[in-house]
Enzyme design. Sequence first.
Site, PDB file in Angstrom:
ATOM      1  N   ARG A  54      52.507  -2.857 -37.301  1.00  0.00           N
ATOM      2  CA  ARG A  54      52.978  -3.233 -35.967  1.00  0.00           C
ATOM      3  C   ARG A  54      52.105  -2.542 -34.924  1.00  0.00           C
ATOM      4  O   ARG A  54      51.347  -1.615 -35.238  1.00  0.00           O
ATOM      5  CB  ARG A  54      54.424  -2.771 -35.778  1.00  0.00           C
ATOM      6  CG  ARG A  54      55.380  -3.385 -36.763  1.00  0.00           C
ATOM      7  CD  ARG A  54      56.032  -4.639 -36.152  1.00  0.00           C
ATOM      8  NE  ARG A  54      56.560  -5.478 -37.230  1.00  0.00           N
ATOM      9  CZ  ARG A  54      57.782  -5.319 -37.760  1.00  0.00           C
ATOM     10  NH1 ARG A  54      58.563  -4.382 -37.308  1.00  0.00           N
ATOM     11  NH2 ARG A  54      58.191  -6.114 -38.709  1.00  0.00           N
ATOM     12  N   ASP A 190      57.447  -9.059 -61.672  1.00  0.00           N
ATOM     13  CA  ASP A 190      58.690  -8.531 -62.234  1.00  0.00           C
ATOM     14  C   ASP A 190      58.272  -7.208 -62.853  1.00  0.00           C
ATOM     15  O   ASP A 190      57.508  -7.191 -63.831  1.00  0.00           O
ATOM     16  CB  ASP A 190      59.244  -9.474 -63.306  1.00  0.00           C
ATOM     17  CG  ASP A 190      60.562  -8.945 -63.853  1.00  0.00           C
ATOM     18  OD1 ASP A 190      60.648  -7.735 -64.136  1.00  0.00           O
ATOM     19  OD2 ASP A 190      61.510  -9.733 -63.995  1.00  0.00           O
ATOM     20  N   HIS A 191      58.761  -6.111 -62.292  1.00  0.00           N
ATOM     21  CA  HIS A 191      58.189  -4.822 -62.707  1.00  0.00           C
ATOM     22  C   HIS A 191      58.465  -4.502 -64.180  1.00  0.00           C
ATOM     23  O   HIS A 191      57.801  -3.660 -64.758  1.00  0.00           O
ATOM     24  CB  HIS A 191      58.648  -3.686 -61.787  1.00  0.00           C
ATOM     25  CG  HIS A 191      60.022  -3.165 -62.080  1.00  0.00           C
ATOM     26  ND1 HIS A 191      61.151  -3.712 -61.550  1.00  0.00           N
ATOM     27  CD2 HIS A 191      60.444  -2.130 -62.856  1.00  0.00           C
ATOM     28  CE1 HIS A 191      62.213  -3.037 -61.979  1.00  0.00           C
ATOM     29  NE2 HIS A 191      61.821  -2.071 -62.770  1.00  0.00           N
ATOM     30  N   HIS A 253      64.735  -9.424 -64.934  1.00  0.00           N
ATOM     31  CA  HIS A 253      64.412  -8.401 -65.937  1.00  0.00           C
ATOM     32  C   HIS A 253      64.978  -8.717 -67.341  1.00  0.00           C
ATOM     33  O   HIS A 253      64.266  -8.642 -68.334  1.00  0.00           O
ATOM     34  CB  HIS A 253      64.929  -7.035 -65.496  1.00  0.00           C
ATOM     35  CG  HIS A 253      64.499  -6.642 -64.114  1.00  0.00           C
ATOM     36  ND1 HIS A 253      63.281  -7.007 -63.588  1.00  0.00           N
ATOM     37  CD2 HIS A 253      65.114  -5.925 -63.139  1.00  0.00           C
ATOM     38  CE1 HIS A 253      63.176  -6.522 -62.355  1.00  0.00           C
ATOM     39  NE2 HIS A 253      64.273  -5.868 -62.070  1.00  0.00           N
TER      40      HIS A 253
HETATM   41  C1  BG6 Z   1      65.426  -3.417 -59.711  1.00  0.00           C
HETATM   42  C2  BG6 Z   1      66.838  -3.595 -59.238  1.00  0.00           C
HETATM   43  O1  BG6 Z   1      64.754  -4.649 -59.728  1.00  0.00           O
HETATM   44  O2  BG6 Z   1      65.437  -2.866 -61.035  1.00  0.00           O
HETATM   45  C3  BG6 Z   1      67.572  -2.262 -59.251  1.00  0.00           C
HETATM   46  O3  BG6 Z   1      66.841  -4.137 -57.927  1.00  0.00           O
HETATM   47  C4  BG6 Z   1      67.495  -1.640 -60.622  1.00  0.00           C
HETATM   48  O4  BG6 Z   1      68.924  -2.423 -58.863  1.00  0.00           O
HETATM   49  C5  BG6 Z   1      66.055  -1.596 -61.128  1.00  0.00           C
HETATM   50  O5  BG6 Z   1      68.016  -0.325 -60.527  1.00  0.00           O
HETATM   51  C6  BG6 Z   1      66.037  -1.172 -62.578  1.00  0.00           C
HETATM   52  O6  BG6 Z   1      64.716  -0.943 -62.970  1.00  0.00           O
HETATM   53  P1  BG6 Z   1      64.380   0.059 -64.161  1.00  0.00           P
HETATM   54  O7  BG6 Z   1      62.911  -0.042 -64.325  1.00  0.00           O
HETATM   55  O8  BG6 Z   1      64.856   1.407 -63.715  1.00  0.00           O
HETATM   56  O9  BG6 Z   1      65.175  -0.423 -65.349  1.00  0.00           O
END
Ligand code: BG6
Length: 504
Positions: A54, A190-191, A253
């Site tokens: 910003r 998606d982590h 996930h």
């Molecule tokens: C996130 C969610 O995508 O994943 C959170 O928004 C959750 O609510 C988290 O706690 C869990 O990730 P991990 O890697 O700790 O299992």
Amino acid sequence: MANGSFEQKTPDACAFVIFGVTGDLTHRLVMPSLYNLAAGHLLPDKFCIVGIARKGMTSEKLRDNLLEGLHKYATRPVEDEIAKRLLECVTAIEADPREPDSFDHLKTQLEKLEAARQTVGNRLFYLATPPNAFAPIAQQLGRVGLLKEDGEAWRRLVVEKPFGTDLASAKALNDDLLKIVTEHQIYRIDHYLGKETVQNIMVLRFANGMFEPIWNRHHIDHVQITVEEKLGVGHRGSFYDATGALRDMVPNHLFQLLSLVAMEPPARFDAHTVRNEKAEVLAAIQPQSEAEALSNSVRGQYTAGEVGDAEIPNYRGTEDVGADSTTETYAALKLTIDNWRWAGVPFYLRTGKALGVKRTEVAIKFRQAPFAMFSCTPVESLAENYLVIGIEPTQGIMLQFNTKVPGPMIRTDGVQMKFNYKDYFQAEPATGYETLIYDCMIGDNILFQRADSVEAGWRAVQPFLDAWKKAGAKGLEPYAAGSEGPKAATDLMARDGHSWRKLT
Ligand code: BG6
């Protein structure tokens, strides 16, 4: 992973443009990952990081802000030399998606910077922003031509979770983005796919000859996918109350875990083939009527309790959560997959907050042996055959089977064979985002969600969302923080003669 990244390559010269550069995600994950990549010599020499800021934010101030974040969140001691090299790449440019004209200015500034840094027009736009900004930012970038691929230069768009809040909104977002870029330019994060233990599922299944012959309905009784968390909702009440456990965790996930466990073997280890197989299996999840969805699911909401030493307040008393909220903080589902491999094999999924343990795992329960030989042994004393894929905090693989207890009599007992990552591999502590960011830069989207998979995931959970919305408070079961979750989740399994795997 790099198209089966059998060899490591240095990414092309590029500009890494971050929207949401002063936000939590950038500080916690993106910058520490870039730092780790820099430490591993995995960033290109010709590189620049552009922070979209910003008004009033200078490059100098931004560097200070990012350095402060790095000291707080880096996964390893910050070496001045590496941090300096990384931060020298940072430039702040002003733009605001609410002021479309600012993107014309962004274009001019970015092109100047690219020429100075010789990044040859390759650009990655990382949207570390709230989801309602994804489409407006992409539209403006598209309008000024920054996303258009011409000649050799590539243009990529990285989008964080959540991708939509139901099937209709996910489709709408896909439609909006695909008007501006093509599918190969989009990297939906998606982590979970950044986790080594998750990436290993494919290697476990397909790089070993002994699992595939028994990986089917003839040998597998059922599959349990568990993501239990100890933390409550904390300060995320406003986001969480509008989201709930199902939306927050399942179509993304838990379905990543499900698709890796249930997919058919891909003929090749490349993004197209692997993502086809993952999308196929998600599309094969049997649709449920609303009545079936109600009977095949459990919703819970936590009440006050203790998790270890921490006091967790009642969910409904959490900041920004309505006093009569019917949002679930726990969800359990029973799903079936309608294909030859899995017909008749239930997949039980559960996830919840404020539970007594933290555990993410996939437990494959094999069919019981015919115990005729051991007819004098009570069946309950025979161990169940499980293959457990530990994702977190236990990272490894465990096989449980029966063995003879030494001695003159025939007595059996269950034992476990365990592989723990830490016993074999010494990896530097990482954020889990390094591989994802590296893959975006080398153009490998094997670990990213494709539009059809995202939609298939939402399609599978939509009957549950609809049924729960109609049911309101009816069927929402309270559970005490620190407990195992609602009793109904145990009943969901017990009804089929099963039980959730207990931690031993
Ligand atoms: C996130 C969610 O995508 O994943 C959170 O928004 C959750 O609510 C988290 O706690 C869990 O990730 P991990 O890697 O700790 O299992």
